[in-house]
Design a protein around this motif. Structure first.
Motif, PDB file in Angstrom:
ATOM      1  N   LYS A   4       0.803  -1.223   0.000  1.00  0.00           N
ATOM      2  CA  LYS A   4       0.000   0.000   0.000  1.00  0.00           C
ATOM      3  C   LYS A   4       0.836   1.273   0.000  1.00  0.00           C
ATOM      4  N   ALA A   5       2.109   1.160   0.278  1.00  0.00           N
ATOM      5  CA  ALA A   5       2.948   2.361   0.394  1.00  0.00           C
ATOM      6  C   ALA A   5       3.024   3.113  -0.925  1.00  0.00           C
ATOM      7  N   GLU A 106       6.656   0.974   4.722  1.00  0.00           N
ATOM      8  CA  GLU A 106       5.459   0.190   5.054  1.00  0.00           C
ATOM      9  C   GLU A 106       5.784  -0.720   6.230  1.00  0.00           C
ATOM     10  N   LEU A 107       5.045  -0.564   7.296  1.00  0.00           N
ATOM     11  CA  LEU A 107       5.184  -1.433   8.467  1.00  0.00           C
ATOM     12  C   LEU A 107       4.248  -2.612   8.295  1.00  0.00           C
ATOM     13  N   ASP A 111       1.454 -10.440   6.082  1.00  0.00           N
ATOM     14  CA  ASP A 111       0.974  -9.789   4.863  1.00  0.00           C
ATOM     15  C   ASP A 111       0.119  -8.563   5.143  1.00  0.00           C
ATOM     16  N   GLU A 112      -0.027  -8.199   6.411  1.00  0.00           N
ATOM     17  CA  GLU A 112      -0.883  -7.072   6.767  1.00  0.00           C
ATOM     18  C   GLU A 112      -0.066  -5.790   6.840  1.00  0.00           C
ATOM     19  N   GLY A 118       2.074   7.681   2.616  1.00  0.00           N
ATOM     20  CA  GLY A 118       0.873   8.073   1.885  1.00  0.00           C
ATOM     21  C   GLY A 118      -0.328   8.156   2.793  1.00  0.00           C
ATOM     22  N   ARG A 119      -0.165   7.638   4.047  1.00  0.00           N
ATOM     23  CA  ARG A 119      -1.252   7.738   5.027  1.00  0.00           C
ATOM     24  C   ARG A 119      -0.729   8.029   6.435  1.00  0.00           C
ATOM     25  N   ASP A 120       0.294   7.282   6.870  1.00  0.00           N
ATOM     26  CA  ASP A 120       0.656   7.303   8.286  1.00  0.00           C
ATOM     27  C   ASP A 120       1.975   8.006   8.614  1.00  0.00           C
TER      28      ASP A 120
END
Length: 703
Positions: A4-5, A106-107, A111-112, A118-120
């Motif tokens: 998602k990053a 991305e943390l 797979d979650e 872009g968000r956090d």
């Protein structure tokens, strides 16, 4: 890869030079998590203020390698702060490609995606890192000046998502080692004062740095620590001063790591009021008097520190044996001084058997030299450049495999060249850069038809290295991936063959060796033609192309015929009224090119004189009476001699010469140098080749 990053940066600043941004994200539970990171130009990862990683692994233009960093051990009850400090240099250098700044992070737990850019991740410009500074070197980026008192604007710049056309690829090189090195005392303590009679250089660089390379106008630069430190006269008052150490304006402390170390310089101090300190560092000093070595870098850091407890770690890794801290103003109590090492993990490296203990110091020095220069790719040195040069890598590759039994760093290094777009128009079609990833050094930038610098011979060494990587070291890149680059190189060279089939008047920077041999590369350079024949034969073996071997044999025979004058091999021939005429110039390095790649019968009586010179040493003055002759320098002549002695089975001679040549280097720095003279880099990657060469010689003597 990222789920998602998205690539992010501060709005409107992705093209700005020397722009530092801190991106933070809070996480409640780090157990079982890993952070995926890609960035340009560099990032360092801090979790709860603790250094976790520095990256990314460098790669080709248009690509970015993804790091995956486990974070479980950094879990803290009540939540943790993840901080990514990113340097967007946006300048040309020999150690990275110039590209727009960005961060992807991305943390993840399994797979979650728990948090992602872009968000956090929220960005903040790091105004405490001075933007307007001088270049550290032409080959690297900007010097570090940190100012706690720098004003920050009332309104923060928003973090935005970028439309970055970057392809994410895997990291191939192993992750580096971060070892803490703590010094308990200063080697010397004393006072300093300005002395206008001391000589100094305003700037130090291997080549002029202008707007093309990326720099700031001098009128914008307030801090000039390199100029300042050179005219400070230091007077020692005590030796072995234990920490903690009280230092006031006009006082200094000199530290000795005992050997060259590479990593992030670290110190901790209590500041009563604000303090301004300059830290200089050097790969070697005589005695307890600080001095810079003869190398084109500005080895300085400056910190303006606010009152309170200051704990600092340099953003970039640096290379030094000695470091000196000078207090320009204010007062501090220095509690800690040292380094967080940044190098290839040597825990599983080969160590010599008990019977080889006599040579253990050389093995250790070669291993440390390799470890400093094999982090994310093969670099020439961890100081001035950190640049990935071909030819150097031919020798470094053998050292990596010798010490570790595998070649992941060489794989990453060669993959970067495979990703280079040879049809980009930056270089003649088919030609690979002399070093990469980098922005190619310009020779003439007048208009759009700018010529750029490359080393034709380094493309030939690339072909030789590819064969060794695939056939001797079990390289994991499929052979066919190299075919396009090899064919492109040979097609380029084919355009410069003369009526005899020999290469003539190759363009750009022709390089044979760091000696006067490099003045004899035109019109026909015989060492280059021997190397060309070897590259053709190598390509023929790899890909089964018979015509390449036929051409190789023709060139080899012609070069032998025209270059040998009855005693030695001549270096070059020039055109006189359209006719090629040998100059009589002869280099020692040129003899080794002939021995290694000429396919000559070493027992042939014609080579009696040459054989005697190789075994007994080239009597330079005797030869100079007859011709223009030059002995070898360290690179690459010495290493060609080492290879030639192995090929000729002169094992004991090789052992004796290696012991003699490297002994003083090992005693002074614990590493191996760029030159035989005390200048340049004292920690140069290709020199690690001395270890596998020595091992082969010792094993053959035992037999």
């Amino acid at each position: 890869m990222f789920q998602k990053a998205r690539p992010i940066w501060l709005e409107g600043l992705s093209k700005e030079q020397n722009c530092f941004v801190s991106f933070t994200c809070e996480a409640l539970d780090l157990r079982g998590t890993s952070l995926h990171v890609a960035a340009a130009t560099f990032y360092r990862l801090l979790v709860n203020g603790q250094l976790v990683a520095f990256g990314p692994a460098r790669t080709a233009k248009g690509y970015a390698r993804e790091d995956i960093i486990p974070l479980s051990e950094y879990h803290r009850e009540g939540g943790s702060l993840i901080q990514l400090e990113v340097a967007g240099y946006n300048c040309r250098s020999l150690s990275t490609v110039k590209q727009d700044s960005f961060l992807m992070a991305e943390l993840r737990r399994g797979d979650e995606a728990l948090a992602y850019s872009g968000r956090d991740f929220i960005g903040r410009r790091m105004y405490e890192k001075e933007q307007f500074t001088e270049r550290y070197s032409g080959q690297r980026h900007f010097g570090e000046v940190w100012n706690d008192l720098a004003p920050a604007p009332a309104v923060e710049i928003p973090t935005v998502t970028l439309d970055a056309a970057v392809k994410i690829i895997d990291r191939v090189a192993p992750y580096p080692s971060y070892e803490e090195i703590c010094l308990k005392k200063a080697a010397a303590f004393g006072r300093f004062a300005y002395d206008s009679t001391l000589p100094y250089r305003e700037k130090r660089s291997s080549f002029p740095i202008d707007e093309y390379w990326g720099c700031f106008p001098d009128e914008l630069i307030f801090f000039h620590p390199y100029r300042w430190i050179q005219q400070q006269s230091m007077t020692a008052e005590a030796a072995d001063a234990a920490l903690p150490l009280s230092l006031s304006a006009g006082q200094y402390a000199l530290f000795d790591f005992g050997r060259i170390e590479c990593g992030f310089l670290r110190f901790a101090a209590e500041i009563a009021d604000s303090a301004d300190v300059v830290i200089g560092f050097s790969e070697y000093c005589e005695g307890n008097r600080f001095s810079f070595t003869e190398m084109n870098v500005q080895n300085v850091l400056e910190y303006v520190l606010a009152p309170g407890h200051a704990q600092r770690l340099s953003f970039e890794p640096y290379t030094m044996r000695f470091a000196v801290i000078l207090v320009k103003s204010g007062h501090l109590i220095l509690h800690d001084f040292g380094m967080t090492a940044f190098m290839h993990d040597t825990a599983r490296a080969y160590r010599p058997e008990e019977s080889d203990q006599k040579h253990r110091a050389l093995y250790e020095a070669a291993l440390r030299t390799l470890a400093h220069n094999a982090v994310d790719l093969f670099s020439d040195c961890p100081s001035r450049e950190r640049a990935g040069w071909l030819c150097d890598s031919y020798f470094t590759g053998e050292a990596e495999h010798f010490f570790f039994g595998e070649s992941p760093v060489e794989e990453a290094f060669l993959e970067n060249f495979l990703l280079y777009d040879t049809a980009s128009g930056e270089l003649p079609r088919g030609v690979l850069p002399m070093c990469y990833p980098s922005d190619i050094k310009a020779l003439d930038r007048a208009g759009v038809d700018a010529r750029v610098e490359f080393i034709p011979q380094w493309n030939l060494w690339y072909i030789l290295e590819v064969e060794d990587f695939l056939t001797k070291r079990g390289g994991r890149i499929p052979k066919e991936r190299f075919r396009h680059s090899v064919e492109g190189i040979l097609t380029f060279f084919g355009e410069y063959e003369n009526e005899l089939g020999l290469l003539e008047r190759l363009p750009s920077w022709n390089f044979v060796e760091w000696s006067s041999a490099n003045d004899w590369t035109q019109d026909v350079n015989y060492p280059t033609n021997f190397l060309y024949a070897a590259a053709l034969s190598t390509a023929a073996r790899l890909f089964g192309v018979e015509k390449w071997e036929e051409k190789a044999e023709k060139i080899r025979k012609a070069t032998l015929t025209f270059s040998f004058d009855g005693k030695l091999f001549v270096d070059n021939a020039v055109r006189v009224d359209g006719v090629l005429c040998n100059t009589g110039n002869a280099s020692e390095a040129g003899q080794y090119y002939a021995i290694l790649f000429g396919g000559l019968d070493w027992q042939d009586p014609r080579y009696d004189t040459l054989r005697a010179f190789v075994r007994g040493g080239f009597p330079a003055e005797e030869i100079r009476r007859e011709r223009c002759f030059v002995p070898v320098n360290a690179f690459i002549g010495l290493y060609l001699r080492i290879k030639a002695l192995l090929q000729l089975e002169e094992y004991q001679l090789l052992i004796d010469e290696v012991d003699g040549f490297f002994g003083d280097m090992i005693a002074k720095t614990g590493t191996l140098w760029e030159y035989r003279q005390p200048k340049g880099s004292f920690d140069h990657g290709f020199a690690a080749f001395a270890a596998p060469a020595l091992f082969k010689a010792i094993e053959n003597v035992k037999k």
